[in-house]
Write a protein that holds these residues in place. Sequence first.
Motif, short mmCIF file in Angstrom:
data_model
loop_
_atom_site.label_atom_id
_atom_site.label_comp_id
_atom_site.label_asym_id
_atom_site.label_seq_id
_atom_site.Cartn_x
_atom_site.Cartn_y
_atom_site.Cartn_z
N ASP A 57 0.78 -1.17 -0.09
CA ASP A 57 0.05 0.06 -0.06
C ASP A 57 0.82 1.24 -0.12
O ASP A 57 0.47 2.35 -0.71
CB ASP A 57 -1.00 0.09 1.08
N LEU A 58 1.93 1.00 0.83
CA LEU A 58 2.90 2.33 0.71
C LEU A 58 3.38 2.55 -0.78
O LEU A 58 3.43 3.81 -1.20
CB LEU A 58 4.02 2.05 1.80
N PHE A 59 3.90 1.67 -1.41
CA PHE A 59 4.48 1.80 -2.64
C PHE A 59 3.29 2.47 -3.74
O PHE A 59 3.51 2.93 -4.76
CB PHE A 59 5.21 0.80 -3.11
N LYS A 60 2.15 2.04 -3.34
CA LYS A 60 0.89 2.52 -4.16
C LYS A 60 0.85 3.93 -4.38
O LYS A 60 0.70 4.68 -5.28
CB LYS A 60 -0.47 1.91 -3.80
N GLY A 61 1.24 4.73 -3.25
CA GLY A 61 1.33 6.18 -3.21
C GLY A 61 2.06 6.55 -4.26
O GLY A 61 2.19 7.79 -4.60
N PHE A 62 3.43 5.80 -4.52
CA PHE A 62 4.56 6.53 -5.64
C PHE A 62 4.20 5.82 -6.84
O PHE A 62 5.04 6.11 -7.63
CB PHE A 62 5.68 5.93 -4.97
N ALA A 63 2.94 5.22 -7.00
CA ALA A 63 2.77 4.51 -8.60
C ALA A 63 2.14 5.60 -9.57
O ALA A 63 1.67 5.12 -10.51
CB ALA A 63 1.79 3.25 -8.23
#
Length: 97
Positions: free
Chosen positions: A15-21
């Motif tokens: 979920d954290l990396f979805k923010g950077f997607a």
Amino acid sequence: MQTMPSRETMDQIGDLFKGFADSTRVQILFLLARQELCVTDIAEAVDLSQSAISHQLRLLKQMHLIKFRREGKNILYSLADDHVKTILEMGLEHVLE
């Protein structure tokens, strides 16, 4: 090497990396890494509507990547913590290698 994180922890990392997607969210994060900004300033900097920026800010808040504070009638946004800035810097460094 560390033991395998729990499934819940791995889901949180995902979920954290979805923010950077999303490139718009990344632009917003880079802006906020430099200084606190209001929706109007962010919208102007990335050339999008305030409505579109508000939507992205809401997502970034839900992902715990940004925080906000009220100053009079304005709401100012900033990165949640230094970890977010570190992730941005590492991503930039990796891409530019």
